[in-house]
Motif scaffolding. Structure first.
Motif, mmCIF file in Angstrom:
data_model
loop_
_atom_site.group_PDB
_atom_site.id
_atom_site.type_symbol
_atom_site.label_atom_id
_atom_site.label_comp_id
_atom_site.label_asym_id
_atom_site.label_seq_id
_atom_site.Cartn_x
_atom_site.Cartn_y
_atom_site.Cartn_z
ATOM 1 N N GLU A 118 34.842 46.938 98.516
ATOM 2 C CA GLU A 118 34.926 48.140 99.359
ATOM 3 C C GLU A 118 36.363 48.414 99.783
ATOM 4 O O GLU A 118 36.834 49.563 99.745
ATOM 5 C CB GLU A 118 34.027 47.989 100.592
ATOM 6 N N TYR A 121 38.399 49.529 96.642
ATOM 7 C CA TYR A 121 38.008 50.882 96.220
ATOM 8 C C TYR A 121 38.645 51.925 97.139
ATOM 9 O O TYR A 121 39.254 52.899 96.677
ATOM 10 C CB TYR A 121 36.483 51.017 96.231
ATOM 11 N N ALA A 122 38.518 51.715 98.432
ATOM 12 C CA ALA A 122 39.063 52.675 99.397
ATOM 13 C C ALA A 122 40.582 52.767 99.272
ATOM 14 O O ALA A 122 41.155 53.867 99.263
ATOM 15 C CB ALA A 122 38.665 52.277 100.810
ATOM 16 N N LYS A 125 41.645 54.592 95.986
ATOM 17 C CA LYS A 125 41.352 56.020 96.066
ATOM 18 C C LYS A 125 42.318 56.737 97.003
ATOM 19 O O LYS A 125 42.823 57.827 96.679
ATOM 20 C CB LYS A 125 39.910 56.227 96.542
ATOM 21 N N HIS A 155 24.981 50.030 94.000
ATOM 22 C CA HIS A 155 26.196 49.782 94.781
ATOM 23 C C HIS A 155 27.281 50.832 94.547
ATOM 24 O O HIS A 155 28.284 50.849 95.268
ATOM 25 C CB HIS A 155 26.735 48.375 94.494
ATOM 26 N N LEU A 156 27.081 51.688 93.566
ATOM 27 C CA LEU A 156 28.016 52.798 93.351
ATOM 28 C C LEU A 156 27.557 54.077 94.040
ATOM 29 O O LEU A 156 28.244 55.101 93.952
ATOM 30 C CB LEU A 156 28.169 53.071 91.849
ATOM 31 N N LYS A 159 29.881 56.827 95.504
ATOM 32 C CA LYS A 159 31.255 56.574 95.052
ATOM 33 C C LYS A 159 31.515 57.289 93.725
ATOM 34 O O LYS A 159 30.616 57.458 92.904
ATOM 35 C CB LYS A 159 31.506 55.076 94.901
ATOM 36 N N GLN A 160 32.772 57.681 93.540
ATOM 37 C CA GLN A 160 33.170 58.378 92.317
ATOM 38 C C GLN A 160 34.114 57.491 91.532
ATOM 39 O O GLN A 160 35.101 56.975 92.063
ATOM 40 C CB GLN A 160 33.858 59.701 92.671
ATOM 41 N N ILE A 161 33.772 57.255 90.254
ATOM 42 C CA ILE A 161 34.645 56.465 89.387
ATOM 43 C C ILE A 161 35.100 57.328 88.218
ATOM 44 O O ILE A 161 34.443 58.313 87.858
ATOM 45 C CB ILE A 161 33.951 55.178 88.889
#
Length: 274
Positions: A118, A121-122, A125, A155-156, A159-161
């Motif tokens: 987490e 990822y944050a 981004k 878990h995604l 969220k944008q990947i």
């Protein structure tokens, strides 16, 4: 008047004319390469080989450019990199990151989220990096591989990947006996396929992370040919591999500002817009 008889040449010409008409009408149902017209649009576009020997290695941040491809420079991280200063990472020229989202315990079989997923990822981004994720699999059955895919999808949520999800399965050396030790190459291949198929049902594509040994001795690459490849191969100027790949992990001892200790370095090859 009496009926006029056709000569043999006229009869043969007529037969050839009819056959030609039949072939012409049949050809209208097909597109290039003998593929039925209704499925031809689903065939992949022509791709161009990447001249890996043209990779620019004048710095640790490898790059590539030709008429058809450009590249991105990136890293992959997990909790092993500890806390990361993502602003410094971006300022050091990193353009993308593949973050470990989770793993399965090699001996317990339990699914874990990476402790810093987490946070990583944050941070990535917020600093404008392109982001992908990988899951470290230790599935011992197709059922467990599907369970892993479902876990990643859950878990995604929200969220944008920017890239397909990476399936990373590797041999683990521990004091205790890893659960995967008794699996055959056929079973390991089947697990990878089941993971990818399950994710496809969730709307995600899958990347296969591999190296030369696994591609030659473990995976059935013919069965996995639909998956794009991420090759791990170190200490070579030009990668040597029997299959085309779109990403190369060329170092596991990279040094990047904002990260203490070593980190994996990668180059990703991207097709240019027509």
């Amino acid at each position: 008047m009496g009926k006029r008889r056709l000569s043999l040449p006229q009869i043969l010409f007529g037969i050839f004319l009819i056959l030609g008409l039949i072939l012409f009408l049949a050809a209208g149902k097909y597109a290039k390469n003998g593929i039925p017209e209704e499925t031809a649009q689903d065939q992949p576009e022509v791709t161009y080989p990447i001249a890996y020997e043209m990779i620019d290695r004048t710095s640790d941040h490898y790059s590539y450019e030709d008429a058809h491809y450009s590249s991105l420079f990136g890293i992959d991280v997990s909790t092993f990199q500890d806390e990361i200063d993502w602003k410094k990472v971006r300022e050091d020229g990193v353009e993308f990151v593949i973050i470990r989202i989770g793993r399965r315990g090699a001996t317990t079989g339990i699914l874990y989220e990476d402790d810093l997923f987490e946070t990583n990822y944050a941070g990535a981004k917020e600093n404008g990096l392109k982001v992908g994720v990988y899951f470290f699999s230790q599935a011992v059955s197709e059922k467990e591989a599907r369970e892993e895919a479902d876990w990643v999808k859950d878990h995604l949520k929200g969220k944008q990947i920017d890239f397909p999800i990476v399936y990373d399965c590797e041999e683990v050396v521990l004091d205790e006996t890893p659960r995967m030790n008794e699996l055959t190459a056929e079973e390991i291949t089947a697990n990878a396929l089941s993971f990818a198929k399950r994710l496809s049902g969730h709307g995600y594509e899958t990347i296969l992370y591999t190296n030369s040994y696994w591609a030659k001795e473990i995976y059935d690459m013919e069965k996995l040919s639909a998956l794009p490849l991420w090759l791990a191969q170190y200490d070579v100027d030009v990668p040597v591999f029997d299959y085309p790949f779109f990403m190369w992990q060329y170092s596991n001892t990279g040094e990047i500002a904002g990260i203490e200790g070593f980190v994996d370095l990668n180059i990703m090859f991207l097709p240019k817009e027509d």
